[in-house]
Design a protein around this motif. Sequence first.
Motif, PDB file in Angstrom:
ATOM      1  N   ARG A  82       1.226  -1.108  -0.493  1.00 13.40           N
ATOM      2  CA  ARG A  82      -0.340  -0.684  -0.693  1.00 13.40           C
ATOM      3  C   ARG A  82       1.131   1.299  -0.239  1.00 13.40           C
ATOM      4  NH1 ARG A  82      -2.475  -3.748   3.165  1.00 13.40           N
ATOM      5  NH2 ARG A  82      -1.046  -3.019   4.831  1.00 13.40           N
ATOM      6  N   GLN A  83       2.472   1.344  -0.996  1.00  7.81           N
ATOM      7  CA  GLN A  83       3.008   2.036  -0.750  1.00  7.81           C
ATOM      8  C   GLN A  83       2.604   3.079  -2.343  1.00  7.81           C
ATOM      9  OE1 GLN A  83       7.033   1.912  -0.241  1.00  7.81           O
ATOM     10  NE2 GLN A  83       7.295   3.761  -1.425  1.00  7.81           N
ATOM     11  N   HIS A  84       1.948   4.215  -1.644  1.00 10.60           N
ATOM     12  CA  HIS A  84       1.773   5.139  -2.849  1.00 10.60           C
ATOM     13  C   HIS A  84       2.508   6.474  -3.616  1.00 10.60           C
ATOM     14  CE1 HIS A  84      -1.675   2.537  -3.498  1.00 10.60           C
ATOM     15  NE2 HIS A  84      -1.831   2.354  -2.199  1.00 10.60           N
ATOM     16  N   ALA A  85       3.670   6.279  -2.926  1.00  6.62           N
ATOM     17  CA  ALA A  85       5.066   7.344  -3.042  1.00  6.62           C
ATOM     18  C   ALA A  85       5.979   7.446  -3.245  1.00  6.62           C
ATOM     19  CB  ALA A  85       4.680   8.218  -2.397  1.00  6.62           C
ATOM     20  N   SER A  86       6.341   6.869  -4.470  1.00  8.99           N
ATOM     21  CA  SER A  86       8.166   6.873  -4.746  1.00  8.99           C
ATOM     22  C   SER A  86       8.718   7.463  -3.538  1.00  8.99           C
ATOM     23  CB  SER A  86       8.204   7.151  -5.944  1.00  8.99           C
ATOM     24  OG  SER A  86       8.797   9.058  -5.631  1.00  8.99           O
ATOM     25  N   PRO A  87      10.522   6.529  -3.067  1.00  6.81           N
ATOM     26  CA  PRO A  87      11.070   6.986  -1.797  1.00  6.81           C
ATOM     27  C   PRO A  87      12.084   8.760  -1.681  1.00  6.81           C
ATOM     28  CG  PRO A  87      11.802   4.935  -2.791  1.00  6.81           C
ATOM     29  CD  PRO A  87      10.838   5.301  -3.514  1.00  6.81           C
ATOM     30  N   TRP A  88      11.945   8.867  -3.546  1.00  3.59           N
ATOM     31  CA  TRP A  88      12.299  11.023  -3.360  1.00  3.59           C
ATOM     32  C   TRP A  88      10.924  10.816  -3.268  1.00  3.59           C
ATOM     33  CZ3 TRP A  88      10.029  14.682  -6.116  1.00  3.59           C
ATOM     34  CH2 TRP A  88      11.488  15.585  -6.639  1.00  3.59           C
ATOM     35  N   VAL A  89       9.762  10.907  -3.668  1.00  6.48           N
ATOM     36  CA  VAL A  89       8.950  11.938  -3.431  1.00  6.48           C
ATOM     37  C   VAL A  89       8.142  11.794  -1.348  1.00  6.48           C
ATOM     38  CG1 VAL A  89       6.426  11.999  -3.045  1.00  6.48           C
ATOM     39  CG2 VAL A  89       7.468  11.247  -4.877  1.00  6.48           C
ATOM     40  N   THR A  90       8.733  10.593  -1.328  1.00  9.39           N
ATOM     41  CA  THR A  90       8.456  11.044   0.749  1.00  9.39           C
ATOM     42  C   THR A  90       9.823  11.559   0.957  1.00  9.39           C
ATOM     43  OG1 THR A  90       7.797   8.420   0.476  1.00  9.39           O
ATOM     44  CG2 THR A  90       8.556   9.157   2.547  1.00  9.39           C
ATOM     45  N   LYS A  91      11.024  11.197   0.396  1.00  7.82           N
ATOM     46  CA  LYS A  91      12.090  12.073   1.093  1.00  7.82           C
ATOM     47  C   LYS A  91      11.124  13.557   1.051  1.00  7.82           C
ATOM     48  CE  LYS A  91      17.171  13.202   0.178  1.00  7.82           C
ATOM     49  NZ  LYS A  91      18.333  13.084  -0.502  1.00  7.82           N
ATOM     50  N   GLN A  92      10.839  14.187   0.253  1.00  6.11           N
ATOM     51  CA  GLN A  92      10.632  15.690   0.094  1.00  6.11           C
ATOM     52  C   GLN A  92       9.722  16.259   1.462  1.00  6.11           C
ATOM     53  OE1 GLN A  92      13.166  16.674  -1.817  1.00  6.11           O
ATOM     54  NE2 GLN A  92      13.363  15.258  -2.462  1.00  6.11           N
ATOM     55  N   ALA A  93       8.845  15.041   0.694  1.00  4.49           N
ATOM     56  CA  ALA A  93       7.236  15.326   1.670  1.00  4.49           C
ATOM     57  C   ALA A  93       8.228  15.321   3.335  1.00  4.49           C
ATOM     58  CB  ALA A  93       6.882  14.004   1.559  1.00  4.49           C
ATOM     59  N   VAL A  94       8.914  14.638   3.870  1.00  6.73           N
ATOM     60  CA  VAL A  94       9.888  14.500   4.989  1.00  6.73           C
ATOM     61  C   VAL A  94      10.388  16.033   4.773  1.00  6.73           C
ATOM     62  CG1 VAL A  94      11.337  13.435   6.569  1.00  6.73           C
ATOM     63  CG2 VAL A  94       9.670  12.766   5.198  1.00  6.73           C
ATOM     64  N   ALA A  95      11.240  16.448   4.228  1.00  4.11           N
ATOM     65  CA  ALA A  95      12.462  17.754   4.500  1.00  4.11           C
ATOM     66  C   ALA A  95      11.364  18.485   4.952  1.00  4.11           C
ATOM     67  CB  ALA A  95      12.747  17.618   3.232  1.00  4.11           C
ATOM     68  N   LEU A  96       9.862  18.455   3.861  1.00  9.28           N
ATOM     69  CA  LEU A  96       9.273  19.756   3.628  1.00  9.28           C
ATOM     70  C   LEU A  96       8.063  19.882   4.808  1.00  9.28           C
ATOM     71  CD1 LEU A  96       8.001  19.712  -0.115  1.00  9.28           C
ATOM     72  CD2 LEU A  96       8.869  22.105   1.293  1.00  9.28           C
ATOM     73  N   ALA A  97       7.676  18.536   5.793  1.00 11.07           N
ATOM     74  CA  ALA A  97       7.058  18.519   6.418  1.00 11.07           C
ATOM     75  C   ALA A  97       7.633  18.597   7.550  1.00 11.07           C
ATOM     76  CB  ALA A  97       6.373  17.987   6.882  1.00 11.07           C
ATOM     77  N   THR A  98       9.006  18.626   8.269  1.00  7.61           N
ATOM     78  CA  THR A  98       9.556  18.188   9.496  1.00  7.61           C
ATOM     79  C   THR A  98      10.038  20.315   9.774  1.00  7.61           C
ATOM     80  OG1 THR A  98      11.621  18.107   8.297  1.00  7.61           O
ATOM     81  CG2 THR A  98      10.758  15.943   9.164  1.00  7.61           C
ATOM     82  N   ARG A  99       9.669  20.904   9.065  1.00  6.03           N
ATOM     83  CA  ARG A  99      10.288  22.720   8.537  1.00  6.03           C
ATOM     84  C   ARG A  99       8.568  23.183   8.517  1.00  6.03           C
ATOM     85  NH1 ARG A  99      14.282  19.697   6.387  1.00  6.03           N
ATOM     86  NH2 ARG A  99      16.332  20.561   6.402  1.00  6.03           N
ATOM     87  N   ILE A 100       7.876  22.577   8.031  1.00  3.25           N
ATOM     88  CA  ILE A 100       6.310  23.638   8.339  1.00  3.25           C
ATOM     89  C   ILE A 100       5.167  23.046   7.750  1.00  3.25           C
ATOM     90  CG2 ILE A 100       7.261  24.889   6.482  1.00  3.25           C
ATOM     91  CD1 ILE A 100       6.534  24.004   4.480  1.00  3.25           C
ATOM     92  N   PRO A 101       4.141  24.124   8.542  1.00  2.00           N
ATOM     93  CA  PRO A 101       2.671  22.981   8.418  1.00  2.00           C
ATOM     94  C   PRO A 101       2.809  22.245   7.478  1.00  2.00           C
ATOM     95  CG  PRO A 101       2.683  24.924   9.435  1.00  2.00           C
ATOM     96  CD  PRO A 101       3.830  24.499   9.301  1.00  2.00           C
ATOM     97  N   TYR A 102       2.148  20.867   7.496  1.00  4.12           N
ATOM     98  CA  TYR A 102       1.292  20.068   7.110  1.00  4.12           C
ATOM     99  C   TYR A 102       0.766  20.065   5.727  1.00  4.12           C
ATOM    100  CZ  TYR A 102       2.853  16.097   9.537  1.00  4.12           C
ATOM    101  OH  TYR A 102       3.539  14.600  10.743  1.00  4.12           O
TER     102      TYR A 102
END
Length: 396
Positions: A82-102
């Motif tokens: 049930r993974q629907h995001a590639s590792p690259w997308v997940t990495k960018q999501a983490v980089a953004l969400a750890t700095r600004i609101p979801y």
Amino acid sequence: MEELETRIGEALQVAGRELLRQACDLVERHVLATGQGLRRSKRRGLHLLTRFGWMRLSRWQMRDAQASFFYPLDRALGLQPRQHASPWVTKQAVALATRIPYRQATYLLGGFLDEEIDHRSLYRWVQNAGAQIVEEEDELQTAVFEHGVIPPRDAKARELVLALVDGTMLRAQCEEGDRFEVRLGVLASGKKLESRSAKHRRYRLLERVRYGGVETAQDFGERLFLKGEAHLGLSRAEFLLMVGDGADWIEALAGNDRWRATYQSDWWHLTNAMQRTFPDHPRLVRRLIGYLYRDEGQKIIPAVRLARINGIGDPDRVESLLSYLEANQSGFYGARSLRSQLSPEARQACVVGSGAVEKHIDLVICRRFKGHGMRWTRAGANRLLKLRIKELDRAA
């Protein structure tokens, strides 16, 4: 130029999706050709968000000798169920969400990819990434403290390791209480003056290690020790100094058999507690602070008791101050007791204040978790904090 960029970008996305699809087909063919005892069931689709946008992969569902179904392509690509995001997308999501609101992170990521993304999906991707870190920490803690496995350890023997620990409260959502505590620890082997010509002296912590979590004091202490052992070799250090603001769990952590650290109670918190207790008696406050700075800390508690007998100050505040002083009396001069045994370099890190960890509390926790209207579940804050510390360490 804008029109050219748009058209070229769209063409690159189409070409990227097609190349990725062809590459996946080649990988699947190779895996199926080398597989033994597998039976094909049917082809199933997978919607996956990649750096080239949304795409649909069609892959074979297989059945092994034990009649269990799986997708060979997913295994080969390292995709979880049930993974629907590639590792690259997940990495960018983490980089953004750890700095600004979801929601802001979702808006920016969707703009980068030129795709519609639901903020709940991004939240799920980030939380899953954080859950993996928590699971790894759980496994290591269980292996070391329950099964006796020797943890990873840095081989270098250091003269002094400084441990600065503190906690702060976050507003709770869907929890029993209105708030819960999040703890943070900063470890270092020394500190160095950044500039001799600067107007204000600023120091840089050497070999800095950070750890934080929403967990009990015992779990926090064990996991902080494991991280310090892996990066700074705590068990090999000649001296350990732990500095805190006087909270009961910090003093207990310093005296734990695992740490056996010299405890130092932060002087700013000590003097601030005296000022809050006797705001209308400045002469008494000056005398108490004078005792502290003249290495006459043994006179502070008797002086406060005498003030209580004479009815000076609010009785409840005075009683609270006495409890605080009695709990931290052993830490009045912890750092000073070590200085005579240290080299001049190590002596610089033998501090009596916890200002460094309080600044890290602001940078690591407050600037992401204490925005206007923010409320958190324990699990959600814990997972995001693990990721934020990892991201900040990577960017440092």
